[in-house]
Every structure is written in C-alpha cells, then in structure tokens.
Scaffold this motif. Structure first.
Motif, PDB file in Angstrom:
ATOM      1  N   CYS A   1     -13.177 -35.447-101.331  1.00 11.50           N
ATOM      2  CA  CYS A   1     -14.107 -35.445-103.084  1.00 11.50           C
ATOM      3  C   CYS A   1     -15.556 -35.708-102.709  1.00 11.50           C
ATOM      4  CB  CYS A   1     -13.192 -35.006-103.927  1.00 11.50           C
ATOM      5  SG  CYS A   1     -13.879 -34.919-105.195  1.00 11.50           S
ATOM      6  N   LEU A   2     -15.403 -37.523-102.845  1.00  8.84           N
ATOM      7  CA  LEU A   2     -16.879 -37.688-102.803  1.00  8.84           C
ATOM      8  C   LEU A   2     -18.022 -37.167-101.585  1.00  8.84           C
ATOM      9  CD1 LEU A   2     -16.107 -40.973-104.352  1.00  8.84           C
ATOM     10  CD2 LEU A   2     -17.659 -39.303-105.752  1.00  8.84           C
ATOM     11  N   PHE A   3     -17.796 -36.582-100.370  1.00  7.13           N
ATOM     12  CA  PHE A   3     -18.463 -36.470 -99.397  1.00  7.13           C
ATOM     13  C   PHE A   3     -19.145 -35.025-100.002  1.00  7.13           C
ATOM     14  CE2 PHE A   3     -16.659 -39.827 -96.216  1.00  7.13           C
ATOM     15  CZ  PHE A   3     -17.974 -40.904 -96.199  1.00  7.13           C
ATOM     16  N   LEU A   4     -17.796 -34.177 -99.790  1.00  7.39           N
ATOM     17  CA  LEU A   4     -18.287 -33.084 -99.572  1.00  7.39           C
ATOM     18  C   LEU A   4     -19.423 -32.596-101.037  1.00  7.39           C
ATOM     19  CD1 LEU A   4     -14.766 -31.304 -98.837  1.00  7.39           C
ATOM     20  CD2 LEU A   4     -16.875 -30.826 -98.198  1.00  7.39           C
ATOM     21  N   LYS A   5     -18.669 -33.576-102.554  1.00  3.29           N
ATOM     22  CA  LYS A   5     -19.654 -33.584-103.672  1.00  3.29           C
ATOM     23  C   LYS A   5     -21.348 -33.415-103.116  1.00  3.29           C
ATOM     24  CE  LYS A   5     -20.327 -34.438-108.059  1.00  3.29           C
ATOM     25  NZ  LYS A   5     -20.183 -35.666-109.450  1.00  3.29           N
ATOM     26  N   SER A   6     -21.466 -34.453-102.330  1.00  3.66           N
ATOM     27  CA  SER A   6     -23.155 -34.731-101.847  1.00  3.66           C
ATOM     28  C   SER A   6     -23.620 -33.729-101.262  1.00  3.66           C
ATOM     29  CB  SER A   6     -22.825 -36.255-100.714  1.00  3.66           C
ATOM     30  OG  SER A   6     -22.022 -35.939-100.130  1.00  3.66           O
ATOM     31  N   LEU A   7     -23.065 -32.695-100.596  1.00  4.62           N
ATOM     32  CA  LEU A   7     -23.224 -31.352 -99.740  1.00  4.62           C
ATOM     33  C   LEU A   7     -23.565 -30.277-100.622  1.00  4.62           C
ATOM     34  CD1 LEU A   7     -21.326 -31.271 -96.655  1.00  4.62           C
ATOM     35  CD2 LEU A   7     -23.788 -31.854 -97.104  1.00  4.62           C
ATOM     36  N   THR A   8     -22.513 -30.788-102.150  1.00  3.62           N
ATOM     37  CA  THR A   8     -22.693 -29.293-103.145  1.00  3.62           C
ATOM     38  C   THR A   8     -23.774 -29.598-104.487  1.00  3.62           C
ATOM     39  OG1 THR A   8     -20.417 -29.651-103.522  1.00  3.62           O
ATOM     40  CG2 THR A   8     -21.277 -27.932-102.450  1.00  3.62           C
TER      41      THR A   8
ATOM     42  N   HIS B   1     -22.985 -42.367-101.027  1.00  2.00           N
ATOM     43  CA  HIS B   1     -22.737 -43.800-100.742  1.00  2.00           C
ATOM     44  C   HIS B   1     -21.850 -43.958-101.705  1.00  2.00           C
ATOM     45  CE1 HIS B   1     -26.665 -44.364 -99.486  1.00  2.00           C
ATOM     46  NE2 HIS B   1     -27.103 -44.306-100.896  1.00  2.00           N
ATOM     47  N   LEU B   2     -20.795 -43.638-102.957  1.00  2.00           N
ATOM     48  CA  LEU B   2     -19.862 -44.083-103.514  1.00  2.00           C
ATOM     49  C   LEU B   2     -18.202 -43.661-102.768  1.00  2.00           C
ATOM     50  CD1 LEU B   2     -20.297 -42.974-107.227  1.00  2.00           C
ATOM     51  CD2 LEU B   2     -20.195 -45.341-106.276  1.00  2.00           C
ATOM     52  N   ALA B   3     -18.901 -42.013-101.625  1.00  6.83           N
ATOM     53  CA  ALA B   3     -17.995 -42.034-100.763  1.00  6.83           C
ATOM     54  C   ALA B   3     -17.712 -43.055 -99.525  1.00  6.83           C
ATOM     55  CB  ALA B   3     -18.124 -40.838-100.055  1.00  6.83           C
ATOM     56  N   LYS B   4     -18.794 -43.820 -99.115  1.00  4.91           N
ATOM     57  CA  LYS B   4     -18.759 -44.582 -98.314  1.00  4.91           C
ATOM     58  C   LYS B   4     -18.364 -45.838 -98.070  1.00  4.91           C
ATOM     59  CE  LYS B   4     -21.851 -45.142 -95.714  1.00  4.91           C
ATOM     60  NZ  LYS B   4     -24.022 -45.717 -94.860  1.00  4.91           N
ATOM     61  N   VAL B   5     -18.070 -46.284 -99.925  1.00  4.05           N
ATOM     62  CA  VAL B   5     -17.630 -48.144-100.183  1.00  4.05           C
ATOM     63  C   VAL B   5     -16.901 -47.685-100.141  1.00  4.05           C
ATOM     64  CG1 VAL B   5     -20.124 -49.206-100.280  1.00  4.05           C
ATOM     65  CG2 VAL B   5     -19.100 -47.231-102.207  1.00  4.05           C
ATOM     66  N   SER B   6     -16.407 -46.290-101.266  1.00  7.64           N
ATOM     67  CA  SER B   6     -14.753 -46.376-102.209  1.00  7.64           C
ATOM     68  C   SER B   6     -13.616 -46.791-100.755  1.00  7.64           C
ATOM     69  CB  SER B   6     -14.702 -44.500-102.098  1.00  7.64           C
ATOM     70  OG  SER B   6     -12.707 -45.040-102.497  1.00  7.64           O
ATOM     71  N   LYS B   7     -12.715 -47.282-101.940  1.00  9.59           N
ATOM     72  CA  LYS B   7     -11.161 -47.451-100.794  1.00  9.59           C
ATOM     73  C   LYS B   7     -10.096 -47.390-101.441  1.00  9.59           C
ATOM     74  CE  LYS B   7     -10.821 -50.264 -97.364  1.00  9.59           C
ATOM     75  NZ  LYS B   7     -10.103 -49.478 -96.440  1.00  9.59           N
ATOM     76  N   GLY B   8     -10.671 -45.577-102.304  1.00 13.47           N
ATOM     77  CA  GLY B   8      -9.660 -45.622-103.284  1.00 13.47           C
ATOM     78  C   GLY B   8      -8.024 -43.917-102.060  1.00 13.47           C
ATOM     79  N   GLU B   9      -7.888 -43.859-103.245  1.00  7.85           N
ATOM     80  CA  GLU B   9      -7.366 -42.267-102.165  1.00  7.85           C
ATOM     81  C   GLU B   9      -8.498 -41.636-101.214  1.00  7.85           C
ATOM     82  OE1 GLU B   9      -4.744 -41.102-102.042  1.00  7.85           O
ATOM     83  OE2 GLU B   9      -3.399 -42.156-102.910  1.00  7.85           O
ATOM     84  N   SER B  10      -7.676 -41.773 -99.768  1.00  4.89           N
ATOM     85  CA  SER B  10      -8.486 -40.757 -99.068  1.00  4.89           C
ATOM     86  C   SER B  10      -9.235 -39.596 -99.173  1.00  4.89           C
ATOM     87  CB  SER B  10      -7.676 -41.038 -98.209  1.00  4.89           C
ATOM     88  OG  SER B  10      -6.562 -40.095 -98.288  1.00  4.89           O
TER      89      SER B  10
END
Length: 474
Positions: A211-218, A197-206
């Motif tokens: 990192c957040l997407f990959l963290k959600s998998l690990t 969820h955080l990765a989807k709404v984040s507008k920070g550094e790509s």
C-alpha cells in the motif's frame, strides 16, 4: 537511500541575502564562507571519484578523507546557523527552501561519502558508523534551528543507514527511521517520496508495504522511482507471503506493475484469475476479522492506485479489481456484526474514491448493491441519517482521525476531503493513532453514510430522509 534525486552536478547557488544586510561585514563574511564551501565541495567530489577507483584503501587515507567531508559538513552547518541569525524568521524557511543548499549539504556533505563506505562493507563498518554519528549530530542541530520536514527526512535516512551496519540494534534504528519519516510525512503528506521511504523500512504486514509503495505513486507529488523498488519487493513477497490471501493480492499486483513489460492480456488474466471466492472466504472467516480490519484500508488504497498509477490502459483493469473487491465486502453474507465492522475501512476508502469521480457512469453499476448495504448500515448502528446529512463533515463526538484517514491523507483524490485542521493534534506517537475504542465503528459508519450522501448530491439525486434509494443513474 537517496533523498534528493535532482542533484546531478556541482553548481554554485548562493543563499539569497537580505538587502538590508547584504553590504555589511556579516554579509561579506557570509558570502566568503559560501565560496569556501563550494571549493570544498569540488575537493570532496574528487575524493569520492578517487576512492571509487582504488582497489585498496589504507586506514590513514580513510581518516583523512573523512576529515575533509566532516569539515565540509561543519561549514554547511555554520553557514545555515549564521543564516538563521541574519534573516527574519518570516523569510527564513522561504529563502532556505528556494535554494538548493539543503540538498547540496545532504548530497556532497553526507550521502556520497556514506555510499562509498557502504560499498566497502564490512571493512568500513566502524568508519561508516562514526560518520553517521557526525552527520546525525549536525542534522539534529539544524532540525532544532529550522524545524520542517527536510531535516526529519535526513535523520530518517541516517537511521536507515544504521540498519545496514547494526543488526543487533536494528529494531531501534527501524523504529527511529519510521518515526522521523512519519513526522516528515505529517508536514508534507502529499510527498510520495516519504511514503516510499516508509515502505522500505517498514516491517509490518506485507499488505501495508504494498500500500505504501503504491501510495507513493498516487500522492499529489508522486515518486515515480518507487515502481522499480516496489517490483522487487512484491516479487519477494509473492515467494514468501504472510498469508494465502496476501499471496493472491500480491500475485495480481506483481503482474500489473510490470506493465508495459507484461502485455495487457497478461494483466487481465492475472486479475480475472484472482479467485474472488477465496477472498470471500477470507472476508467471512471470523478468525481473520481483527487482522482484516487492519488490512482492509491497505487493500482498498492499493487497488485504487492501479486505476491511477499506470496510465489509461491499465486503469480499466484497476477498476475491475477495485470494484470486484468492494462487491465482496458489501455482500449481504457479511452483514453479521464482526464482519461488517471489519470491512468498513475498505468500504470507506472506496466510497471516498467514488465520490471524487461521481460523474463516472461506471460507478452506477455498483450503486444498487451499495444502497442495500447503506440502509442496513444505518439500521445496524442506529444512525439517524437525516442528522448526518446536515453536517459539512461528521465530527460530532469524535474529533480525531480514523485509522484509514492517515492513509487517505495526501492522495490525489482526497485533496479536498478533510477539514483543514483535521490532523492538527494527532501527536507524534504513531502507535496511539491506531488505537480505536468500540464506538469508533459507529463513527466510521456515519462517515461512510455521509460520503455516500455527498455522492448523490453530485449526481443530482437526493435520497429519502431515512433511506438510500436506488436512483443513481448514469
């Protein structure tokens, strides 16, 4: 925007009632209300199916169906509020979370109707905004009564829906969504869905989003559906990268995350063609040191995720990517003060990962270069290594988490890394978590040295009191 992925059909599941009150008048009324809710769920499901099949819908029909869903939502709110008075607080959370009531409320009472409205945008904008406001008030009330992560996650999703219909105030809703998701993640740091969820709404550094997407998998509880979302995001970022360096990283990860759609040979070629000389230039450019310090941990966590998230065949590719980046980070040419400090978060994350697999013979390959780096690190910051080795966890003079600690928390390889109370007083102000004083660099260096000392203990090799010796054997 779906939170509760396990809802596939309507089924009756009563909230467990306390035995002492199951037969009194309150318990009878409580059970009757649940029966009424189940009937309304079935009606709302029929409404949604009909709405999806109609080519045109009148305003009167929309308002009538909105009222039906609002009535279901209010009954759920009444049910849960009453339940909080009928049971003792000690069993409240347990009884509630063991039922599917929260997920049923979200799915039948909120999400499915908002999704129908979303598919009819822009004509349904005002109705969607009105129903989100209704749902928001209900979730805030339940959050006030129960606390916990589940209602914060619902509130984050409602703020995310606002982003779809309110462009003028999108920064406000994005900030609200990130705040709610972060609070929920503080309570359940091991939940990969919240990182997604955080990765989807984040507008920070790509790189942060990657990192957040990959963290959600690990995470300890990985969210497998993140892979599809991540692929679309990475492909878009490759086309419009924030920097040349980010484009190189995204290109490698874009190919890897398409496995098994892409062959192992394709994945190897993408990683080996990654020009590490360009990485070296990026690491060494003083104009990038501050930016790199913010992104260094993102790079390390993303690379380590490749070792864990895609299966054994890809893990070797992930090791090559992770260790190649670490070799560049600890190279002697970067021992200059600013460069050394900028790369410490990356080194910290990598040595924590190495510690969890310290019996892995491949890690011995990099130990010689790492020993030289560690000895220079202790000398540069004037650290008395022998004193650090005596601690269970280095907290003296700095009792708050480092920036990268928040990224490491919840990952499968950091379950036993932090003290139990390490994140207890971090506060809810997200921005304050990333404010560091100049002395933090020395604290981070101490942490790196402490972790590497623990690695040698696992391997059965004790370093000299004031130096790390190249005695790390397989």
């Amino acid at each position: 925007m779906q939170i509760f992925e396990d809802i596939t059909a309507v089924h009756r599941e009563y909230i467990p009632m306390p035995l002492t009150k199951a037969d009194d008048a309150g318990g009878h009324w409580f059970r009757k209300l649940q029966d009424e809710i189940f009937k309304k769920e079935e009606i709302c499901n029929c409404i949604v199916r009909n709405l999806l099949s109609l080519p045109r819908i009148s305003d009167a029909t929309w308002l009538r169906h909105l009222a039906s869903h609002q009535s279901l939502l209010e009954d759920y709110e009444e049910l849960l509020s009453t339940f909080s008075h009928l049971v003792g607080e000690s069993s409240l959370d347990k009884d509630l979370m063991e039922s599917t009531i929260p997920s049923r409320l979200w799915h039948h009472g909120i999400r499915q109707f908002i999704e129908v409205l979303r598919k009819r945008l822009p004509q349904s904008t005002h109705l969607m905004s009105a129903y989100i406001s209704i749902a928001d008030r209900a979730m805030l009330n339940l959050h006030r009564i129960f606390g916990g992560s589940i209602w914060r996650e619902c509130l984050g999703d409602l703020a995310s829906y606002r982003l779809v219909i309110d462009d003028e105030r999108s920064p406000r809703w994005r900030k609200a969504a990130i705040s709610w998701y972060t609070e929920a993640s503080d309570i359940k740091p091991y939940c990969g869905r919240l990182c997604h969820h955080l990765a989807k709404v984040s507008k920070g550094e790509s790189l942060e989003r990657l990192c957040l997407f990959l963290k959600s998998l690990t995470c300890v509880e990985p969210f497998e559906k993140a892979r599809e979302t991540m692929l679309h995001t990475i492909v878009r970022e490759v086309k419009d990268p924030c920097s040349h360096f980010a484009a190189l990283v995204f290109k490698a990860h874009c190919t890897i995350c398409q496995y098994p759609g892409r062959s192992l040979d394709d994945c190897w070629e993408a990683v080996k063609q990654l020009p590490y000389d360009d990485m070296d230039d990026y690491f060494g450019d003083d104009s990038h040191t501050q930016k790199l310090k913010a992104n260094a941990a993102y790079i390390a966590v993303s690379n380590i995720a490749v070792v864990q998230a895609y299966g054994s065949q890809i893990s070797t590719i992930g090791e090559y990517l992770a260790y190649s980046t670490l070799r560049v980070a600890i190279a002697g040419k970067h021992w200059q003060s600013n460069r050394l400090k900028s790369l410490l978060p990356l080194v910290h994350v990598m040595v924590v990962f190495i510690w969890t697999r310290a019996t892995h013979d491949k890690d011995a390959v990099i130990w010689a270069a790492l020993c030289k780096y560690l000895n220079h690190l202790a000398s540069h910051f004037g650290i008395h290594v022998a004193e650090i080795f005596q601690h269970d966890f280095p907290v003296a003079g700095h009792n708050r988490p480092l920036q990268e600690d928040f990224l490491l928390r919840g990952l499968s390889y950091t379950v036993d890394y932090f003290p139990t109370s390490w994140f207890r007083n971090v506060g809810v102000n997200i921005n304050q978590r990333y404010i560091e004083s100049p002395s933090t660099d020395a604290v981070r260096a101490e942490r790196v040295l402490w972790v590497c000392y623990r690695i040698t203990l696992v391997r059965g090799v004790i370093p000299m009191p004031l130096t790390f010796a190249n005695t790390y054997t397989g």
